[in-house]
Design a protein around this motif. Structure first.
Motif, PDB file in Angstrom:
ATOM      1  N   GLU A 255      20.979  -2.073   5.057  1.00 15.34           N
ATOM      2  CA  GLU A 255      21.478  -0.897   4.350  1.00 15.34           C
ATOM      3  C   GLU A 255      20.343  -0.132   3.684  1.00 15.34           C
ATOM      4  OE1 GLU A 255      24.524  -1.919   1.621  1.00 15.34           O
ATOM      5  OE2 GLU A 255      25.832  -2.818   3.116  1.00 15.34           O
ATOM      6  N   VAL A 256      19.400  -0.862   3.087  1.00 13.48           N
ATOM      7  CA  VAL A 256      18.281  -0.203   2.424  1.00 13.48           C
ATOM      8  C   VAL A 256      17.418   0.542   3.430  1.00 13.48           C
ATOM      9  CG1 VAL A 256      16.184  -0.577   1.079  1.00 13.48           C
ATOM     10  CG2 VAL A 256      18.256  -1.851   0.529  1.00 13.48           C
ATOM     11  N   MET A 257      17.120  -0.094   4.544  1.00 16.31           N
ATOM     12  CA  MET A 257      16.282   0.532   5.559  1.00 16.31           C
ATOM     13  C   MET A 257      16.971   1.739   6.172  1.00 16.31           C
ATOM     14  SD  MET A 257      13.594  -1.111   5.224  1.00 16.31           S
ATOM     15  CE  MET A 257      12.698  -0.290   6.521  1.00 16.31           C
ATOM     16  N   GLU A 258      18.309   1.669   6.341  1.00 15.48           N
ATOM     17  CA  GLU A 258      19.062   2.796   6.888  1.00 15.48           C
ATOM     18  C   GLU A 258      19.008   3.963   5.916  1.00 15.48           C
ATOM     19  OE1 GLU A 258      21.521   5.196   9.250  1.00 15.48           O
ATOM     20  OE2 GLU A 258      20.305   3.425   9.690  1.00 15.48           O
ATOM     21  N   SER A 259      19.078   3.651   4.601  1.00 20.59           N
ATOM     22  CA  SER A 259      18.999   4.698   3.589  1.00 20.59           C
ATOM     23  C   SER A 259      17.650   5.400   3.629  1.00 20.59           C
ATOM     24  CB  SER A 259      19.235   4.087   2.202  1.00 20.59           C
ATOM     25  OG  SER A 259      19.048   5.045   1.207  1.00 20.59           O
ATOM     26  N   THR A 260      16.575   4.644   3.765  1.00 23.71           N
ATOM     27  CA  THR A 260      15.252   5.261   3.802  1.00 23.71           C
ATOM     28  C   THR A 260      15.047   6.051   5.094  1.00 23.71           C
ATOM     29  OG1 THR A 260      14.307   3.240   4.753  1.00 23.71           O
ATOM     30  CG2 THR A 260      14.267   3.456   2.358  1.00 23.71           C
TER      31      THR A 260
ATOM     32  N   ASP B 154       0.842  -1.196   0.000  1.00 24.37           N
ATOM     33  CA  ASP B 154       0.000   0.000   0.000  1.00 24.37           C
ATOM     34  C   ASP B 154       0.875   1.244   0.000  1.00 24.37           C
ATOM     35  OD1 ASP B 154       1.073  -0.171   2.496  1.00 24.37           O
ATOM     36  OD2 ASP B 154      -0.811   0.195   3.585  1.00 24.37           O
ATOM     37  N   LEU B 155       2.116   1.084  -0.491  1.00 27.67           N
ATOM     38  CA  LEU B 155       3.043   2.207  -0.495  1.00 27.67           C
ATOM     39  C   LEU B 155       2.535   3.334  -1.375  1.00 27.67           C
ATOM     40  CD1 LEU B 155       6.422   0.283  -0.790  1.00 27.67           C
ATOM     41  CD2 LEU B 155       5.512   1.425   1.229  1.00 27.67           C
TER      42      LEU B 155
ATOM     43  N   TYR C 158       9.791   5.867  -2.041  1.00 32.97           N
ATOM     44  CA  TYR C 158       8.731   4.947  -2.443  1.00 32.97           C
ATOM     45  C   TYR C 158       9.263   3.870  -3.382  1.00 32.97           C
ATOM     46  CZ  TYR C 158       5.092   3.365  -5.655  1.00 32.97           C
ATOM     47  OH  TYR C 158       4.302   2.605  -6.463  1.00 32.97           O
ATOM     48  N   GLU C 159      10.040   4.283  -4.391  1.00 34.64           N
ATOM     49  CA  GLU C 159      10.578   3.319  -5.342  1.00 34.64           C
ATOM     50  C   GLU C 159      11.537   2.352  -4.660  1.00 34.64           C
ATOM     51  OE1 GLU C 159      12.292   5.738  -8.359  1.00 34.64           O
ATOM     52  OE2 GLU C 159      10.404   5.991  -9.453  1.00 34.64           O
ATOM     53  N   CYS C 160      12.293   2.860  -3.698  1.00 39.22           N
ATOM     54  CA  CYS C 160      13.238   2.019  -2.962  1.00 39.22           C
ATOM     55  C   CYS C 160      12.497   0.965  -2.142  1.00 39.22           C
ATOM     56  CB  CYS C 160      14.104   2.891  -2.059  1.00 39.22           C
ATOM     57  SG  CYS C 160      15.381   1.982  -1.151  1.00 39.22           S
ATOM     58  N   LEU C 161      11.440   1.385  -1.450  1.00 38.62           N
ATOM     59  CA  LEU C 161      10.680   0.449  -0.628  1.00 38.62           C
ATOM     60  C   LEU C 161       9.929  -0.561  -1.487  1.00 38.62           C
ATOM     61  CD1 LEU C 161       9.248   2.842   2.125  1.00 38.62           C
ATOM     62  CD2 LEU C 161      11.054   1.138   2.374  1.00 38.62           C
ATOM     63  N   GLU C 162       9.421  -0.111  -2.624  1.00 40.22           N
ATOM     64  CA  GLU C 162       8.723  -1.045  -3.511  1.00 40.22           C
ATOM     65  C   GLU C 162       9.685  -2.097  -4.035  1.00 40.22           C
ATOM     66  OE1 GLU C 162       7.183   0.585  -7.147  1.00 40.22           O
ATOM     67  OE2 GLU C 162       5.600  -0.929  -7.251  1.00 40.22           O
TER      68      GLU C 162
END
Length: 301
Positions: free
Chosen positions: A289-294, A170-171, A195-199
């Motif tokens: 790493e991805v979560m830290e970036s967001t 539901d992003l 958004y694109e990163c989380l998707e």
């Protein structure tokens, strides 16, 4: 004979649509590999397991699966043409145009006219190439025009369900709400990037679960291996490797393998990687790493 390298986009699309009874509108839709698989099936019937081709592929790992089938058929038919799968599955125009031109040239040189029902050969399935529309609308129009006009005009479609994995996102809806609440163009651009990163992260997780499930099934199959021949074991392992997301492998107590369609209401949820230390070790670093970036994107500039 016409110079195939000069064939236009429209000529190639018309040829494919007439040949296979399809309704393609863009060259990029050939990036799934499904069309090429059936064209080869027309030239060399039975050399490619057409029932394994995914006609509704939406993600790169599904495109790669189709191209692997094509590569295996090329080997069987002694076709030496190099297939640059890594480039083709990106669904970029030029790469797929050039490969389609080669396919047309090869078809004209090797096809012996015979009775062929393309719809029946693919099981009367309704092909879905809508992935390319999402790429076009969301990434090219939505981001470029929406940000230039301001937050009130930007709309992000809700991402499609990851077919076969039971995962939903539901992003898009959350991002729409965030953008409509106001903000500068720079803030909206950062939100879009997040958004694109989380998707993409959701897709990575789904792919991780999908391929780990294959390894788990193979491990169970080998563990139960008894009196089957080596050929039977190899065949069963290959069936698991080429199994698509909407199917499930069932390994019996005697080591026999049965693959069947996965009922929608019984779709397995994500695998708990915490129960598998090695997989957890391989993936936790990347995800962190991805979560830290967001998280850093959310902090005030």
């Amino acid at each position: 004979m016409a110079d195939h390298e000069c064939l236009s986009r429209g000529e190639l699309l018309n040829w494919v649509n007439d040949l296979l009874k399809l309704n393609l509108t863009r060259i990029e839709q050939l990036g799934t590999g499904a069309v090429h698989c059936q064209i080869l099936d027309m030239i060399y019937p039975g050399k490619i397991p057409l029932h394994k081709v995914n006609w509704r592929a939406k993600y790169e790992y599904e495109f790669i699966y189709n191209f692997k089938l094509l590569q295996q058929a090329f080997t069987k038919c002694s076709i030496t043409k190099y297939v640059d799968v890594e480039r083709l599955v990106k669904a970029r125009y030029q790469d797929n145009l050039e490969f389609a031109q080669w396919i047309k040239k090869y078809f004209d040189a090797n096809y012996a006219s015979k009775e062929y029902d393309p719809a029946a050969r693919r099981g009367n399935l309704d092909p879905d190439f809508s992935f390319v529309e999402k790429i076009s609308v969301t990434k090219q129009v939505g981001l470029k025009e929406g940000l230039s006009k301001g937050p009130s005009t930007l709309r992000i479609s809700k991402p499609a369900t990851l077919r076969g994995f039971g995962a939903k996102s539901d992003l898009g809806a959350k991002l729409n709400s965030s953008l409509l609440s106001g903000g500068t163009g720079k803030e909206n651009e950062l939100s879009m990037s997040k958004y694109e990163c989380l998707e993409q992260l959701e897709v990575i997780k789904a792919e991780r679960d999908f391929y780990f499930a294959k390894l788990r099934d193979i491990d169970q199959l080998i563990d139960l291996y008894r009196q089957s021949s080596v050929e039977e074991l190899v065949s069963a392992i290959r069936d698991i490797l080429y199994m698509t997301p909407e199917k499930v492998a069932i390994v019996g107590d005697d080591g026999t393998l049965r693959i069947q369609m996965k009922p929608d209401e019984q779709n397995k949820g994500p695998i708990d990687v915490e129960d598998h230390p090695r997989l957890h070790e391989l993936t936790s670093g990347v995800l962190a790493e991805v979560m830290e970036s967001t998280r850093m994107d959310e902090e005030p500039m």
